[in-house]
Structure formats: C-alpha cells, structure tokens
Design an enzyme around this catalytic site. Structure first.
Site, PDB file in Angstrom:
ATOM      1  N   GLU A 262     -23.988  -2.523   0.190  1.00 43.67           N
ATOM      2  CA  GLU A 262     -23.329  -1.643   0.605  1.00 43.67           C
ATOM      3  C   GLU A 262     -21.992  -2.115   0.967  1.00 43.67           C
ATOM      4  O   GLU A 262     -21.628  -2.632   1.963  1.00 43.67           O
ATOM      5  CB  GLU A 262     -24.006  -0.963   1.894  1.00 43.67           C
ATOM      6  CG  GLU A 262     -25.253  -0.261   1.927  1.00 43.67           C
ATOM      7  CD  GLU A 262     -25.867   0.090   2.930  1.00 43.67           C
ATOM      8  OE1 GLU A 262     -25.385   0.152   3.950  1.00 43.67           O
ATOM      9  OE2 GLU A 262     -26.954   0.914   2.822  1.00 43.67           O
TER      10      GLU A 262
ATOM     11  N   GLN B  84      -7.415   5.892   4.246  1.00 45.99           N
ATOM     12  CA  GLN B  84      -6.573   5.692   3.093  1.00 45.99           C
ATOM     13  C   GLN B  84      -7.076   4.477   2.383  1.00 45.99           C
ATOM     14  O   GLN B  84      -7.440   3.565   3.195  1.00 45.99           O
ATOM     15  CB  GLN B  84      -4.855   5.642   3.427  1.00 45.99           C
ATOM     16  CG  GLN B  84      -4.489   5.272   1.891  1.00 45.99           C
ATOM     17  CD  GLN B  84      -2.778   5.387   2.121  1.00 45.99           C
ATOM     18  OE1 GLN B  84      -2.354   6.029   3.009  1.00 45.99           O
ATOM     19  NE2 GLN B  84      -2.012   4.458   1.676  1.00 45.99           N
ATOM     20  N   ASP B  85      -7.331   4.420   1.168  1.00 50.92           N
ATOM     21  CA  ASP B  85      -7.736   3.125   0.484  1.00 50.92           C
ATOM     22  C   ASP B  85      -6.561   2.384  -0.428  1.00 50.92           C
ATOM     23  O   ASP B  85      -6.011   3.737  -1.079  1.00 50.92           O
ATOM     24  CB  ASP B  85      -8.988   3.346  -0.515  1.00 50.92           C
ATOM     25  CG  ASP B  85     -10.422   3.137   0.056  1.00 50.92           C
ATOM     26  OD1 ASP B  85     -11.588   3.304  -0.590  1.00 50.92           O
ATOM     27  OD2 ASP B  85     -10.318   3.179   1.109  1.00 50.92           O
TER      28      ASP B  85
ATOM     29  N   HIS C 224       3.256  -7.885   6.164  1.00 47.37           N
ATOM     30  CA  HIS C 224       3.650  -6.595   6.579  1.00 47.37           C
ATOM     31  C   HIS C 224       2.990  -5.815   7.714  1.00 47.37           C
ATOM     32  O   HIS C 224       2.006  -6.096   8.025  1.00 47.37           O
ATOM     33  CB  HIS C 224       3.320  -5.707   5.283  1.00 47.37           C
ATOM     34  CG  HIS C 224       3.932  -6.152   3.978  1.00 47.37           C
ATOM     35  ND1 HIS C 224       3.499  -5.877   2.718  1.00 47.37           N
ATOM     36  CD2 HIS C 224       4.836  -6.822   3.891  1.00 47.37           C
ATOM     37  CE1 HIS C 224       4.291  -6.486   1.850  1.00 47.37           C
ATOM     38  NE2 HIS C 224       5.444  -7.119   2.632  1.00 47.37           N
TER      39      HIS C 224
ATOM     40  N   LYS D  71      -6.956  -2.283   9.262  1.00 45.01           N
ATOM     41  CA  LYS D  71      -7.382  -2.516   8.046  1.00 45.01           C
ATOM     42  C   LYS D  71      -8.636  -3.379   7.723  1.00 45.01           C
ATOM     43  O   LYS D  71      -8.807  -4.076   8.521  1.00 45.01           O
ATOM     44  CB  LYS D  71      -6.137  -3.329   7.363  1.00 45.01           C
ATOM     45  CG  LYS D  71      -4.798  -2.505   6.920  1.00 45.01           C
ATOM     46  CD  LYS D  71      -3.637  -3.575   6.584  1.00 45.01           C
ATOM     47  CE  LYS D  71      -2.415  -2.833   6.798  1.00 45.01           C
ATOM     48  NZ  LYS D  71      -1.179  -3.754   6.428  1.00 45.01           N
TER      49      LYS D  71
ATOM     50  N   HIS E 284       0.119  -8.567   8.242  1.00 45.00           N
ATOM     51  CA  HIS E 284      -0.812  -8.865   7.141  1.00 45.00           C
ATOM     52  C   HIS E 284      -0.392  -9.180   5.754  1.00 45.00           C
ATOM     53  O   HIS E 284       0.901  -8.668   5.397  1.00 45.00           O
ATOM     54  CB  HIS E 284      -2.004  -7.670   6.925  1.00 45.00           C
ATOM     55  CG  HIS E 284      -2.775  -7.790   5.894  1.00 45.00           C
ATOM     56  ND1 HIS E 284      -3.064  -7.213   4.538  1.00 45.00           N
ATOM     57  CD2 HIS E 284      -3.843  -8.872   5.640  1.00 45.00           C
ATOM     58  CE1 HIS E 284      -3.770  -7.757   3.892  1.00 45.00           C
ATOM     59  NE2 HIS E 284      -4.558  -8.652   4.522  1.00 45.00           N
TER      60      HIS E 284
ATOM     61  N   TYR F 280      -8.225  -2.389   0.419  1.00 47.80           N
ATOM     62  CA  TYR F 280      -8.386  -2.518   1.617  1.00 47.80           C
ATOM     63  C   TYR F 280      -8.205  -0.821   2.197  1.00 47.80           C
ATOM     64  O   TYR F 280      -7.305  -0.146   1.596  1.00 47.80           O
ATOM     65  CB  TYR F 280      -7.467  -3.248   2.230  1.00 47.80           C
ATOM     66  CG  TYR F 280      -5.918  -3.259   1.874  1.00 47.80           C
ATOM     67  CD1 TYR F 280      -5.462  -3.770   0.565  1.00 47.80           C
ATOM     68  CD2 TYR F 280      -5.011  -2.400   2.559  1.00 47.80           C
ATOM     69  CE1 TYR F 280      -4.153  -3.904   0.088  1.00 47.80           C
ATOM     70  CE2 TYR F 280      -3.481  -2.682   2.150  1.00 47.80           C
ATOM     71  CZ  TYR F 280      -3.338  -3.089   0.946  1.00 47.80           C
ATOM     72  OH  TYR F 280      -1.802  -3.134   0.326  1.00 47.80           O
TER      73      TYR F 280
ATOM     74  N   GLU G 134       7.251   0.892   8.122  1.00 57.11           N
ATOM     75  CA  GLU G 134       7.271  -0.168   7.517  1.00 57.11           C
ATOM     76  C   GLU G 134       7.897  -1.276   7.943  1.00 57.11           C
ATOM     77  O   GLU G 134       9.138  -1.104   7.961  1.00 57.11           O
ATOM     78  CB  GLU G 134       7.150  -0.259   5.884  1.00 57.11           C
ATOM     79  CG  GLU G 134       5.997   0.207   5.077  1.00 57.11           C
ATOM     80  CD  GLU G 134       6.016  -0.376   3.755  1.00 57.11           C
ATOM     81  OE1 GLU G 134       6.965   0.123   3.149  1.00 57.11           O
ATOM     82  OE2 GLU G 134       4.944  -0.908   3.460  1.00 57.11           O
TER      83      GLU G 134
ATOM     84  N   LYS H  41      11.922  -7.507  -1.969  1.00 57.40           N
ATOM     85  CA  LYS H  41      11.724  -6.850  -0.528  1.00 57.40           C
ATOM     86  C   LYS H  41      11.051  -8.193   0.431  1.00 57.40           C
ATOM     87  O   LYS H  41      11.668  -8.268   1.458  1.00 57.40           O
ATOM     88  CB  LYS H  41      10.950  -5.727  -0.623  1.00 57.40           C
ATOM     89  CG  LYS H  41      10.579  -5.099   0.896  1.00 57.40           C
ATOM     90  CD  LYS H  41       9.693  -3.925   0.525  1.00 57.40           C
ATOM     91  CE  LYS H  41       8.251  -4.392   0.562  1.00 57.40           C
ATOM     92  NZ  LYS H  41       7.099  -3.515   0.740  1.00 57.40           N
ATOM     93  N   ASP H  42      10.337  -8.653  -0.147  1.00 57.57           N
ATOM     94  CA  ASP H  42       9.461  -9.614   0.946  1.00 57.57           C
ATOM     95  C   ASP H  42      10.521 -10.990   1.029  1.00 57.57           C
ATOM     96  O   ASP H  42      10.333 -11.657   2.145  1.00 57.57           O
ATOM     97  CB  ASP H  42       8.071 -10.022   0.487  1.00 57.57           C
ATOM     98  CG  ASP H  42       7.034  -8.991   0.543  1.00 57.57           C
ATOM     99  OD1 ASP H  42       5.984  -9.045   0.138  1.00 57.57           O
ATOM    100  OD2 ASP H  42       7.432  -7.778   1.285  1.00 57.57           O
TER     101      ASP H  42
HETATM  102  C1  LIG Z   1       1.523   0.069   1.188  1.00 59.07           C
HETATM  103  C2  LIG Z   1       2.091   1.314   0.068  1.00 59.07           C
HETATM  104  C3  LIG Z   1       2.804   1.225  -0.984  1.00 59.07           C
HETATM  105  N1  LIG Z   1       2.915   1.999  -1.580  1.00 59.07           N
HETATM  106  C4  LIG Z   1       3.960   2.118  -2.824  1.00 59.07           C
HETATM  107  C5  LIG Z   1       5.329   1.512  -2.488  1.00 59.07           C
HETATM  108  C6  LIG Z   1       5.755   0.771  -3.524  1.00 59.07           C
HETATM  109  O1  LIG Z   1       6.347   1.802  -4.273  1.00 59.07           O
HETATM  110  C7  LIG Z   1       4.735   0.026  -4.054  1.00 59.07           C
HETATM  111  C8  LIG Z   1       4.222  -1.108  -3.698  1.00 59.07           C
HETATM  112  O2  LIG Z   1       4.415  -1.283  -2.307  1.00 59.07           O
HETATM  113  P1  LIG Z   1       4.537  -2.704  -1.657  1.00 59.07           P
HETATM  114  O3  LIG Z   1       5.454  -3.549  -2.703  1.00 59.07           O
HETATM  115  O4  LIG Z   1       4.823  -2.737  -0.298  1.00 59.07           O
HETATM  116  O5  LIG Z   1       3.163  -3.441  -2.113  1.00 59.07           O
HETATM  117  P2  LIG Z   1       2.424  -4.944  -1.177  1.00 59.07           P
HETATM  118  O6  LIG Z   1       3.540  -5.696  -1.169  1.00 59.07           O
HETATM  119  O7  LIG Z   1       1.282  -5.030  -1.890  1.00 59.07           O
HETATM  120  O8  LIG Z   1       2.236  -4.259   0.392  1.00 59.07           O
HETATM  121  C9  LIG Z   1       1.177  -4.335   0.915  1.00 59.07           C
HETATM  122  O9  LIG Z   1       1.008  -5.794   1.317  1.00 59.07           O
HETATM  123  C10 LIG Z   1       0.352  -5.949   2.301  1.00 59.07           C
HETATM  124  C11 LIG Z   1      -0.823  -6.990   1.778  1.00 59.07           C
HETATM  125  C12 LIG Z   1      -0.159  -5.075   3.283  1.00 59.07           C
HETATM  126  O10 LIG Z   1      -1.221  -5.378   4.081  1.00 59.07           O
HETATM  127  C13 LIG Z   1       0.380  -3.836   3.177  1.00 59.07           C
HETATM  128  O11 LIG Z   1      -0.769  -2.673   3.324  1.00 59.07           O
HETATM  129  C14 LIG Z   1       1.288  -3.333   2.048  1.00 59.07           C
HETATM  130  O12 LIG Z   1       2.569  -3.538   2.764  1.00 59.07           O
HETATM  131  O13 LIG Z   1       3.310   1.180  -3.521  1.00 59.07           O
HETATM  132  C15 LIG Z   1       2.225   3.439  -1.480  1.00 59.07           C
HETATM  133  O14 LIG Z   1       2.806   4.618  -2.067  1.00 59.07           O
HETATM  134  N2  LIG Z   1       1.421   3.491  -0.349  1.00 59.07           N
HETATM  135  C16 LIG Z   1       1.143   2.291   0.477  1.00 59.07           C
HETATM  136  O15 LIG Z   1       0.422   2.528   1.373  1.00 59.07           O
END
Ligand SMILES: Cc1cn([C@H]2C[C@H](O)[C@@H](COP(=O)(O)OP(=O)(O)O[C@H]3O[C@H](C)C(=O)[C@H](O)[C@H]3O)O2)c(=O)[nH]c1=O
Length: 185
Positions: free
Chosen positions: A28, A46-47, A61, A71, A118, A131, A142, A168-169
């Site tokens: 499970e 949300q997933d 983030h 999460k 995270h 997640y 954000e 971005k990061d």
């Molecule tokens: C987080 C998120 C992003 N997006 C879109 C925004 C961007 O166009 C694209 C990629 O987003 P991002 O570059 O922020 O994805 P990650 O760098 O994997 O971000 C995640 O990284 C760390 C590990 C986390 O825990 C966060 O939940 C999340 O910020 O997905 C969405 O449409 N919905 C969402 O919930």
C-alpha cells in the site's frame, strides 16, 4: 506500515509493509487511515512527479504562509538523497537539515511538515520522484534557499562536475537572506 523518527522533530520516515512473493511485491503506497493512526493527520490535495538524471539537484524550495506545504515524498524508480531544512521559527533545530536516502529499493517515504525547505539530489542514473502536498501550488508564494548555502553544510553526494541545477535555483538566496514567513498567525 511504521514510522521512524529522524533527528528533527515531526520529520519522519514512513516504511510501508511489503508483501513479496514469486511474482514480485505488493504494498500500500498510500493509506490515509493508516497514516492518521501513525500521527500523520494530513489531507493531501496534490500529487507531483518529476524525473531527473544523475547529478540533478532540485531545491531547496518552499511556499510561504498561507500556502506552506506539508509533503510526503517517495521514489518510484532510482535513488535520491532527500534533504529538508528546518525553517520553523523558534524550532530547536532551526537551520539544521536531515538528509535521507529514499529509493525504489528501500521504498522509504519521507513526511515533511510545513516549515521546511525541501530538495533532493539524484544518486542513480535516473530517478522518478512522486510527492504529495497538502496545499496547492501557489507560484506567488514560492521561495527558495541556495542548495550550496555554506551555512547549511549540505553534502549532496553527487559529483560536482556532473551537478545539474536549474537557472532559477542557481540564484536562490542564502538562509540568512531568505524570506521565511511560515508562521500560522
Ligand atoms: C512545483 C510545481 C511546479 N509547477 C511547474 C512550474 C514550472 O513550469 C515547472 C517546473 O517547476 P520547478 O522547476 O519549480 O520544479 P522543481 O525544481 O522540481 O520544484 C520542486 O522541487 C522541490 C524538490 C520541491 O519540493 C517543490 O515541490 C518543487 O518546487 O512545473 C507546477 O505546475 N506545479 C507545481 O506544483
């Protein structure tokens, strides 16, 4: 299903019960009722799922109040080092982090309460991470902290020459510079 405490209060590892047989395994992967009984009384809405190659670091983030997210993180394939930094005001472990190996081998999951930044690094050739979040994505809320903030001393366990971080990061502030604002008013 059981939970394992970490060095940071409220940040817990969830270990599902696997049923192995000659065909493979069953478990499970999510059960709200059993998580509630283990003290994780969170309604997820949300997933999210991401795929990354070796050396990727996503994070650190978080979303600020009132859109701060808890999460529940797990790995569908591959292996990651999952890192959570405690940003909760007045927390005795403020600024400290935990780094936990999550993989499709150990099937461990990590419950991260609101108030943490995270991120994760990918230690396998490829990793697919799923997640759950208990608040919807709210881009205006954000925020982030630099994965290489020297004050955090995070060892991401990936070859620096193969590190892959989003633009971005790359420009996120340090913890000292970051806007926090998590607190439930
Ligand atoms: C987080 C998120 C992003 N997006 C879109 C925004 C961007 O166009 C694209 C990629 O987003 P991002 O570059 O922020 O994805 P990650 O760098 O994997 O971000 C995640 O990284 C760390 C590990 C986390 O825990 C966060 O939940 C999340 O910020 O997905 C969405 O449409 N919905 C969402 O919930």
């Amino acid at each position: 299903m059981n939970v394992i405490k970490t060095t940071i209060d409220d940040l817990v590892i969830v270990e599902p019960t696997l049923f192995n047989d000659s065909r493979g395994y069953f478990f499970e992967s999510y059960n709200e009722k059993k998580l509630y009984a283990l003290g994780i009384q969170t309604k997820f809405v949300q997933d999210n799922q991401s795929k990354s190659c070796y050396g990727v670091i996503r994070g650190l983030h978080y979303q600020i109040y009132p859109h701060a997210q808890s999460k529940l993180v797990r790995v569908l394939s591959g292996k990651i080092l999952d890192v959570c930094v405690d940003l909760r005001e007045n927390s005795p472990s403020y600024g400290q982090h935990e780094a936990i190996i999550l993989s499709s081998e150990n099937q461990r999951q990590l419950f991260i309460p609101k108030g943490f930044a995270h991120g994760f690094s990918v230690l396998s050739d490829e990793a697919v991470v799923l997640y759950k979040a208990d608040e919807w994505y709210h881009p205006e809320s954000e925020r982030g902290i630099a994965f290489d903030d020297p004050s955090l001393k995070i060892a991401w366990q990936v070859d620096p020459d193969k590190r892959l971080v989003s633009d971005k990061d790359k420009i996120l502030p340090t913890l000292e510079e970051a806007e926090l604002n998590f607190q439930n008013h």
